[in-house]
Design a protein around this motif. Structure first.
Motif, PDB file in Angstrom:
ATOM      1  N   SER A 106      21.855  69.059  54.810  1.00 55.09           N
ATOM      2  CA  SER A 106      21.374  69.892  55.925  1.00 55.09           C
ATOM      3  C   SER A 106      22.464  69.939  56.977  1.00 55.09           C
ATOM      4  CB  SER A 106      20.064  69.350  56.501  1.00 55.09           C
ATOM      5  OG  SER A 106      20.230  68.028  56.986  1.00 55.09           O
ATOM      6  N   TYR A 107      22.316  70.886  57.915  1.00 56.03           N
ATOM      7  CA  TYR A 107      23.352  71.057  58.939  1.00 56.03           C
ATOM      8  C   TYR A 107      22.701  71.349  60.278  1.00 56.03           C
ATOM      9  CZ  TYR A 107      27.259  73.030  61.580  1.00 56.03           C
ATOM     10  OH  TYR A 107      28.207  73.283  62.541  1.00 56.03           O
ATOM     11  N   ALA A 108      23.155  70.653  61.314  1.00 62.35           N
ATOM     12  CA  ALA A 108      22.687  70.894  62.685  1.00 62.35           C
ATOM     13  C   ALA A 108      23.652  70.236  63.654  1.00 62.35           C
ATOM     14  CB  ALA A 108      21.277  70.328  62.890  1.00 62.35           C
TER      15      ALA A 108
ATOM     16  N   THR B 248      16.859  66.509  53.562  1.00 70.77           N
ATOM     17  CA  THR B 248      16.937  66.116  54.962  1.00 70.77           C
ATOM     18  C   THR B 248      16.869  67.352  55.860  1.00 70.77           C
ATOM     19  OG1 THR B 248      19.366  66.292  55.148  1.00 70.77           O
ATOM     20  CG2 THR B 248      18.474  64.191  54.358  1.00 70.77           C
ATOM     21  N   THR B 249      16.481  67.131  57.095  1.00 68.43           N
ATOM     22  CA  THR B 249      16.603  68.144  58.145  1.00 68.43           C
ATOM     23  C   THR B 249      16.672  67.406  59.472  1.00 68.43           C
ATOM     24  OG1 THR B 249      15.709  70.248  58.981  1.00 68.43           O
ATOM     25  CG2 THR B 249      14.130  68.496  58.580  1.00 68.43           C
ATOM     26  N   THR B 250      17.423  67.950  60.417  1.00 68.99           N
ATOM     27  CA  THR B 250      17.628  67.272  61.695  1.00 68.99           C
ATOM     28  C   THR B 250      17.254  68.194  62.849  1.00 68.99           C
ATOM     29  OG1 THR B 250      19.437  65.939  60.784  1.00 68.99           O
ATOM     30  CG2 THR B 250      19.306  66.109  63.175  1.00 68.99           C
ATOM     31  N   VAL B 251      16.516  67.676  63.808  1.00 71.77           N
ATOM     32  CA  VAL B 251      16.145  68.424  64.998  1.00 71.77           C
ATOM     33  C   VAL B 251      16.120  67.461  66.181  1.00 71.77           C
ATOM     34  CG1 VAL B 251      13.672  68.113  64.526  1.00 71.77           C
ATOM     35  CG2 VAL B 251      14.427  69.967  66.015  1.00 71.77           C
ATOM     36  N   ARG B 252      16.780  67.864  67.263  1.00 70.48           N
ATOM     37  CA  ARG B 252      16.852  67.072  68.495  1.00 70.48           C
ATOM     38  C   ARG B 252      17.278  65.620  68.236  1.00 70.48           C
ATOM     39  NH1 ARG B 252      11.977  69.859  68.942  1.00 70.48           N
ATOM     40  NH2 ARG B 252      12.047  71.643  70.368  1.00 70.48           N
ATOM     41  N   GLY B 253      18.226  65.451  67.355  1.00 67.09           N
ATOM     42  CA  GLY B 253      18.781  64.138  67.089  1.00 67.09           C
ATOM     43  C   GLY B 253      18.019  63.291  66.097  1.00 67.09           C
ATOM     44  N   THR B 254      16.835  63.728  65.680  1.00 70.31           N
ATOM     45  CA  THR B 254      16.050  62.991  64.689  1.00 70.31           C
ATOM     46  C   THR B 254      16.212  63.630  63.320  1.00 70.31           C
ATOM     47  OG1 THR B 254      14.402  62.282  66.310  1.00 70.31           O
ATOM     48  CG2 THR B 254      13.743  62.237  63.998  1.00 70.31           C
TER      49      THR B 254
ATOM     50  N   GLU C 229      19.069  58.694  65.980  1.00 71.20           N
ATOM     51  CA  GLU C 229      20.526  58.796  66.052  1.00 71.20           C
ATOM     52  C   GLU C 229      21.195  57.436  65.902  1.00 71.20           C
ATOM     53  OE1 GLU C 229      21.857  62.462  68.727  1.00 71.20           O
ATOM     54  OE2 GLU C 229      20.577  61.060  69.842  1.00 71.20           O
ATOM     55  N   ARG C 230      20.473  56.371  66.220  1.00 71.11           N
ATOM     56  CA  ARG C 230      21.026  55.030  66.075  1.00 71.11           C
ATOM     57  C   ARG C 230      20.723  54.408  64.715  1.00 71.11           C
ATOM     58  NH1 ARG C 230      20.106  52.050  71.972  1.00 71.11           N
ATOM     59  NH2 ARG C 230      21.294  53.590  73.212  1.00 71.11           N
ATOM     60  N   GLY C 231      20.057  55.171  63.846  1.00 73.17           N
ATOM     61  CA  GLY C 231      19.825  54.692  62.496  1.00 73.17           C
ATOM     62  C   GLY C 231      18.520  53.956  62.281  1.00 73.17           C
TER      63      GLY C 231
END
Length: 381
Positions: free
Chosen positions: A96-98, A188-194, A210-212
């Motif tokens: 995914s890309y963001a 996967t998908t990412t939005v607002r750092g999650t 973002e911190r894993g």
């Protein structure tokens, strides 16, 4: 994840829809042009098991070549270039890309299933070019071994009497069991750092900060199917099992963020992935804050990926069904027939998809395609 794997039906593997080029719309008897049908155009060919893709910047598309363990960028002109190759021969997928960041999964497979899995990120410049080495965001295999989200979920013949259960052989499908520790991050998908992960081994949707930090958003519900005489015979099960309900694991294959931040998830039914027990693939919505799961569509054959528009229209790639369909309350409707589709994304104008993702037999060289689907009458819905 324990599920009975089945070979691809020959009819699906052999079926390949022709790519129709339409010069201009036909005119109906009433003088109005008939809606133009969807048009499929090749962007790149010669890919090996391209099971997932992501829309990147400036016409770039990121495609995983899962089995050879490659993360690939396909330029606007269709030229592919390898961005990352698994050094240990692992399966690379779930791209995914963001926010100038490529996210992807890597899974090491042993003889009995995954033995390691993780989610990584790769920073890019404004043009989508990598600016450094990948960074491991989270070890999903370690999380699964520690938490096992579906460890208390029961599967199997849950309402069958003991006398019949005692006649069920130990394999290949257990009569009853609870979820095992197994992680195979698939999308996967990412939005607002999650980052949200569809883990096909854990049967769950995970989130990664973002911190894993990893947490379980939701466990997908078991998938019921009535045992047929043919299915029982194939497993060596007794006649008393025929007509009983077997509760298979749900196998999430994609996760996307839809309108109002709700997650949309496709699932395989956890048993036979063809339609021998019915078209049992489904689409669920998942509340990312409360974890509430709701089925919104069903009737898919091999639901391996989905795309969601800004208006909430849901498209699904059906690997075994040989089509891209639109989800509806009355069941799926065919948008376009394509051979063995897998990856699917909405880019704001139409669909990008991967097709021919598996060779039809052991002697045919892999020739996966990245295609663009101009939706014609479906555009904008």
């Amino acid at each position: 994840m324990r599920r009975l794997r089945t070979a691809l039906p020959a009819s699906v593997a052999a079926a390949a829809a022709a790519l129709v080029l339409v010069a201009s719309p036909a005119v109906a008897h009433g003088g109005k042009p008939t809606p133009r049908p969807p048009v499929v155009t090749d962007v790149a060919t010669g890919l090996v098991t391209p099971l997932s893709l992501a829309v990147g910047p400036h016409g770039t598309t990121y495609v995983t070549q899962n089995f050879p363990g490659l993360l690939t960028a396909v330029g606007r002109d269709g030229t592919p270039s390898v961005l990352y190759a698994s050094p240990d021969g692992g399966e690379v997928g779930g791209v995914s890309y963001a926010d100038r960041r490529i996210t992807f999964t890597e899974t090491q497979l042993g003889e009995e299933g995954p033995v390691a899995s993780e989610v990584s990120t790769l920073r890019t410049d404004r043009w989508g070019n990598p600016t450094g080495a990948p960074r491991v965001l989270a070890d999903t295999f370690a999380y699964e071994r520690a938490k096992n989200p579906d460890g208390r979920t029961a599967y199997g013949l849950l309402r069958t009497g003991r006398a019949c259960l005692e006649q069920i052989p130990a394999g290949p499908l257990p009569a009853r069991y609870t979820g095992i520790a197994d992680s195979h991050p698939y999308a996967t998908t990412t939005v607002r750092g999650t980052t949200y992960v569809a883990d096909a081994g854990a049967n769950a949707i995970l989130s990664i900060s973002e911190r894993g930090k990893v947490r379980t958003v939701a466990v997908l519900p078991p998938q019921p199917a009535v045992v047929t005489a043919e299915f029982a015979a194939s497993l060596g099960w007794p006649d008393c099992a025929v007509g009983q309900t077997y509760w298979f694991e749900a196998v999430p294959t994609d996760v996307e963020v839809g309108p109002r931040g709700v997650l949309y998830v496709t699932t395989l039914p956890g048993g036979p992935e063809d339609d021998s027990l019915g078209a049992r693939g489904a689409v669920y919505t998942v509340d990312p804050w409360k974890g509430k799961v709701r089925q919104v569509a069903s009737g898919f054959v091999g639901a391996t990926n989905l795309a969601v528009t800004d208006q909430g229209t849901v498209y699904v790639s059906e690997l075994m069904g040989g089509r891209i369909s639109q989800a509806g309350r009355r069941g799926p409707s065919t948008v376009v027939e394509v051979p063995l589709p897998a990856g699917l994304e909405w880019d704001g104008k139409g669909l990008l998809a991967t097709t021919n993702v598996l060779p039809p037999d052991d002697t045919t060289p892999p020739d996966g395609h990245l295609v663009r689907v101009d939706l014609g009458k479906h555009r904008g819905r």
